[in-house]
Design a protein around this motif. Structure first.
Motif, PDB file in Angstrom:
ATOM      1  N   PHE A  35       2.767  -3.153   9.133  1.00  0.00           N
ATOM      2  CA  PHE A  35       2.914  -1.716   8.909  1.00  0.00           C
ATOM      3  C   PHE A  35       4.293  -1.335   9.424  1.00  0.00           C
ATOM      4  O   PHE A  35       4.599  -1.531  10.596  1.00  0.00           O
ATOM      5  CB  PHE A  35       1.809  -0.963   9.659  1.00  0.00           C
ATOM      6  N   ILE A  36       5.128  -0.789   8.540  1.00  0.00           N
ATOM      7  CA  ILE A  36       6.535  -0.534   8.850  1.00  0.00           C
ATOM      8  C   ILE A  36       6.752   0.956   9.115  1.00  0.00           C
ATOM      9  O   ILE A  36       6.354   1.795   8.311  1.00  0.00           O
ATOM     10  CB  ILE A  36       7.436  -0.957   7.674  1.00  0.00           C
ATOM     11  N   GLY A  39       4.518  12.602   4.207  1.00  0.00           N
ATOM     12  CA  GLY A  39       5.400  11.697   3.485  1.00  0.00           C
ATOM     13  C   GLY A  39       4.737  10.775   2.493  1.00  0.00           C
ATOM     14  O   GLY A  39       5.358   9.818   2.028  1.00  0.00           O
ATOM     15  N   HIS A  40       3.487  11.058   2.129  1.00  0.00           N
ATOM     16  CA  HIS A  40       2.821  10.190   1.166  1.00  0.00           C
ATOM     17  C   HIS A  40       3.488  10.252  -0.201  1.00  0.00           C
ATOM     18  O   HIS A  40       3.417   9.283  -0.975  1.00  0.00           O
ATOM     19  CB  HIS A  40       1.336  10.542   1.057  1.00  0.00           C
ATOM     20  N   ASP A  41       4.141  11.372  -0.504  1.00  0.00           N
ATOM     21  CA  ASP A  41       4.906  11.459  -1.749  1.00  0.00           C
ATOM     22  C   ASP A  41       6.055  10.449  -1.739  1.00  0.00           C
ATOM     23  O   ASP A  41       6.369   9.827  -2.769  1.00  0.00           O
ATOM     24  CB  ASP A  41       5.429  12.886  -1.964  1.00  0.00           C
ATOM     25  N   ALA A  42       6.675  10.271  -0.566  1.00  0.00           N
ATOM     26  CA  ALA A  42       7.743   9.272  -0.437  1.00  0.00           C
ATOM     27  C   ALA A  42       7.190   7.856  -0.551  1.00  0.00           C
ATOM     28  O   ALA A  42       7.845   6.964  -1.103  1.00  0.00           O
ATOM     29  CB  ALA A  42       8.467   9.455   0.897  1.00  0.00           C
ATOM     30  N   HIS A  43       5.986   7.638  -0.043  1.00  0.00           N
ATOM     31  CA  HIS A  43       5.363   6.313  -0.163  1.00  0.00           C
ATOM     32  C   HIS A  43       5.143   5.958  -1.625  1.00  0.00           C
ATOM     33  O   HIS A  43       5.378   4.822  -2.050  1.00  0.00           O
ATOM     34  CB  HIS A  43       4.022   6.279   0.580  1.00  0.00           C
ATOM     35  N   VAL A  44       4.658   6.934  -2.399  1.00  0.00           N
ATOM     36  CA  VAL A  44       4.432   6.695  -3.827  1.00  0.00           C
ATOM     37  C   VAL A  44       5.757   6.433  -4.534  1.00  0.00           C
ATOM     38  O   VAL A  44       5.859   5.547  -5.394  1.00  0.00           O
ATOM     39  CB  VAL A  44       3.682   7.869  -4.475  1.00  0.00           C
ATOM     40  N   ALA A  45       6.788   7.205  -4.182  1.00  0.00           N
ATOM     41  CA  ALA A  45       8.100   6.997  -4.799  1.00  0.00           C
ATOM     42  C   ALA A  45       8.603   5.579  -4.540  1.00  0.00           C
ATOM     43  O   ALA A  45       9.118   4.909  -5.458  1.00  0.00           O
ATOM     44  CB  ALA A  45       9.100   8.027  -4.266  1.00  0.00           C
ATOM     45  N   ARG A 105       0.836  -1.198   0.000  1.00  0.00           N
ATOM     46  CA  ARG A 105       0.000   0.000   0.000  1.00  0.00           C
ATOM     47  C   ARG A 105       0.877   1.258   0.000  1.00  0.00           C
ATOM     48  O   ARG A 105       1.803   1.395   0.796  1.00  0.00           O
ATOM     49  CB  ARG A 105      -0.895   0.023   1.253  1.00  0.00           C
ATOM     50  N   ALA A 106       0.546   2.208  -0.890  1.00  0.00           N
ATOM     51  CA  ALA A 106       1.200   3.518  -0.920  1.00  0.00           C
ATOM     52  C   ALA A 106       0.108   4.576  -1.024  1.00  0.00           C
ATOM     53  O   ALA A 106      -0.532   4.706  -2.062  1.00  0.00           O
ATOM     54  CB  ALA A 106       2.162   3.610  -2.105  1.00  0.00           C
ATOM     55  N   ASP A 107      -0.132   5.311   0.051  1.00  0.00           N
ATOM     56  CA  ASP A 107      -1.132   6.379  -0.001  1.00  0.00           C
ATOM     57  C   ASP A 107      -0.525   7.600  -0.679  1.00  0.00           C
ATOM     58  O   ASP A 107       0.696   7.755  -0.756  1.00  0.00           O
ATOM     59  CB  ASP A 107      -1.687   6.707   1.386  1.00  0.00           C
ATOM     60  N   ASP A 133      -2.843 -12.541  -0.313  1.00  0.00           N
ATOM     61  CA  ASP A 133      -2.488 -13.389   0.824  1.00  0.00           C
ATOM     62  C   ASP A 133      -1.820 -12.625   1.955  1.00  0.00           C
ATOM     63  O   ASP A 133      -1.785 -13.107   3.094  1.00  0.00           O
ATOM     64  CB  ASP A 133      -1.545 -14.508   0.350  1.00  0.00           C
ATOM     65  N   ALA A 134      -1.265 -11.452   1.655  1.00  0.00           N
ATOM     66  CA  ALA A 134      -0.591 -10.664   2.684  1.00  0.00           C
ATOM     67  C   ALA A 134      -0.460  -9.225   2.205  1.00  0.00           C
ATOM     68  O   ALA A 134      -0.534  -8.948   1.003  1.00  0.00           O
ATOM     69  CB  ALA A 134       0.782 -11.242   3.004  1.00  0.00           C
ATOM     70  N   VAL A 135      -0.271  -8.317   3.171  1.00  0.00           N
ATOM     71  CA  VAL A 135      -0.217  -6.886   2.864  1.00  0.00           C
ATOM     72  C   VAL A 135       0.950  -6.238   3.599  1.00  0.00           C
ATOM     73  O   VAL A 135       1.212  -6.560   4.766  1.00  0.00           O
ATOM     74  CB  VAL A 135      -1.536  -6.188   3.269  1.00  0.00           C
ATOM     75  N   ILE A 136       1.618  -5.321   2.915  1.00  0.00           N
ATOM     76  CA  ILE A 136       2.687  -4.523   3.518  1.00  0.00           C
ATOM     77  C   ILE A 136       2.333  -3.043   3.382  1.00  0.00           C
ATOM     78  O   ILE A 136       1.894  -2.600   2.328  1.00  0.00           O
ATOM     79  CB  ILE A 136       4.047  -4.785   2.833  1.00  0.00           C
ATOM     80  N   GLY A 137       2.555  -2.303   4.458  1.00  0.00           N
ATOM     81  CA  GLY A 137       2.438  -0.851   4.415  1.00  0.00           C
ATOM     82  C   GLY A 137       3.723  -0.241   4.944  1.00  0.00           C
ATOM     83  O   GLY A 137       4.327  -0.775   5.876  1.00  0.00           O
ATOM     84  N   ILE A 138       4.170   0.833   4.334  1.00  0.00           N
ATOM     85  CA  ILE A 138       5.387   1.505   4.784  1.00  0.00           C
ATOM     86  C   ILE A 138       5.061   2.976   5.007  1.00  0.00           C
ATOM     87  O   ILE A 138       4.338   3.587   4.214  1.00  0.00           O
ATOM     88  CB  ILE A 138       6.530   1.318   3.772  1.00  0.00           C
ATOM     89  N   HIS A 139       5.574   3.531   6.112  1.00  0.00           N
ATOM     90  CA  HIS A 139       5.256   4.926   6.434  1.00  0.00           C
ATOM     91  C   HIS A 139       6.497   5.652   6.931  1.00  0.00           C
ATOM     92  O   HIS A 139       7.264   5.134   7.741  1.00  0.00           O
ATOM     93  CB  HIS A 139       4.170   5.001   7.510  1.00  0.00           C
TER      94      HIS A 139
END
Length: 394
Positions: free
Chosen positions: A349-350, A104-110, A76-78, A160-166
């Protein structure tokens, strides 16, 4: 496929990641209006021959299909910004008045685009499918995640699984914060109107001062968490906006307050809602005023699956070394609609270190919030390594 080395990511993608980030940072868009951001993402996906689907109006789901069958994992990248005027002085600062990527959502998209680009190059050796969810409106409940779930992002193929980074400005670039179990709190909203009776400031006894009522309420409401919730049960009540009064010599007949409440346990959310109501009743009965009150439950708490969190620990250690893992002692009291994804599949969620050493690092939602560009390759390396491990394991 071997270990993803940060040095390799730097040499291959550092310039690309920096250019993407700076473009997005210059051109922030508010929740549910991420039209140009969406167009930019689609152009990048098309340039890399990555298939995609438009979802939730301004969202995008990219899909990298491996040459071999296997599991499916989602990143996921918001992508939405905030209504904040930037005060960083950066050469690539926001070019839109009153809008800023202050979370930092711009960094998530990057990172999302960097991972997509890297995995597409490895698709011939990939087992399974990777979905990358470029999500609108995380900052504006009910959020974009639930809409993308309703539109089927977790199906066909089933995730089957989800990763989020913030981003986390309190951790330096190269460190990753992890915790098993709850990592983020529930995020609820409070809407209050206190009504009194106007009059002359020189004769306050002839009116009902709504500002005085508000002052007493604000003092009382802070006692809820400090004296009526267990010290071992994390909770926060914050009134972030107050509006009232017209002139210095006129009693205010109306004050509007808006705030947020945060908690981990459902019982505590209910307790906060109840106690705020009791505080309002007590104050208005004392002063002879009245009130309206709405407690709106928002995003639920976010829970990390231990197996998924261990997967990230393994990947951080392989990419950067064990010293790059920051084991969080407590969850954060911020909230995120990633929680809806974590309810549907094993998720992690990282907290991704984006701070700059020997420099003041401002918190999320601050006009001076910034992202250390050196952090971008670290994010891509760890997420890519984690995805490859997940897809390769039985």
């Amino acid at each position: 496929m071997g270990t993803i080395l940060v040095e390799d990511i730097r040499s291959q993608l550092a310039n690309y990641l920096t250019e993407v980030y700076k473009h997005l940072h210059r051109h922030p868009e508010p929740s549910n209006h991420e039209w140009e951001t969406q167009k930019f993402i689609i152009r990048e996906l098309e340039d890399n021959q990555i298939s995609y689907k438009v979802m939730a109006k301004t969202g995008v789901c990219a899909e990298i299909k491996g040459a071999k069958p296997g599991k499916t994992i989602l990143l996921r990248a918001d992508m939405d910004a905030l209504e904040i005027t930037e005060d960083t002085g950066l050469p690539y600062a926001s070019q839109k008045d009153g809008l800023m990527h202050a979370c930092g959502h711009d960094a998530h998209v990057a990172v999302g685009l960097g991972v997509a680009k890297l995995l597409q190059q490895k698709a011939d050796a990939l087992c399974g499918t990777v979905k990358i969810m470029f999500q609108p409106a995380e900052e504006k409940p009910p959020g974009g995640a639930i809409r993308m779930i309703e539109e089927g992002i977790l199906e066909n193929p089933k995730v089957d699984a989800v990763i989020g980074i913030h981003t986390n400005p309190h951790l330096p670039a190269g460190r990753f914060g992890l915790i098993d179990g709850c990592i983020l709190a529930a995020s609820d909203r409070i809407f209050i109107t206190l009504s009194g009776k106007g009059g002359h400031a020189a004769a306050p006894h002839e009116g009902i001062d709504a500002i005085a009522m508000a002052g007493q309420f604000l003092a009382n409401v802070q006692n809820i968490v400090s004296r009526q919730v267990s010290p071992t049960d994390p909770a926060v009540v914050t009134i972030g906006k107050i509006t009232g009064g017209t002139r210095p010599n006129v009693l205010a007949d109306r004050v509007v307050l808006e705030g947020t409440a945060r908690a981990i346990r459902e019982e505590t959310r209910d307790l906060l809602a109840e106690k705020i109501g009791k505080a309002l009743r007590g104050v208005t009965e004392y002063w002879g005023g009245s009130y309206t009150y709405e407690y709106v439950k928002g995003y639920p708490p976010t829970w990390n699956d231990k197996a998924m969190t261990d997967l990230i620990r393994r990947s951080v250690e392989e990419c950067l070394g064990k010293e790059s893992i920051f084991e969080m002692e407590n969850c954060l009291m911020s909230g995120d609609d990633f929680s809806y994804l974590a309810k549907e599949a094993p998720a992690v969620f990282i907290e991704w270190g984006t701070g700059t050493p020997e420099q003041e690092n401002y918190p999320w939602h601050h006009p001076k919030f910034h992202v250390n560009l050196e952090a971008l390759p670290y994010g891509v390396a760890v997420v890519t390594q984690s995805i490859l491990h997940f897809l390769s394991e039985e």
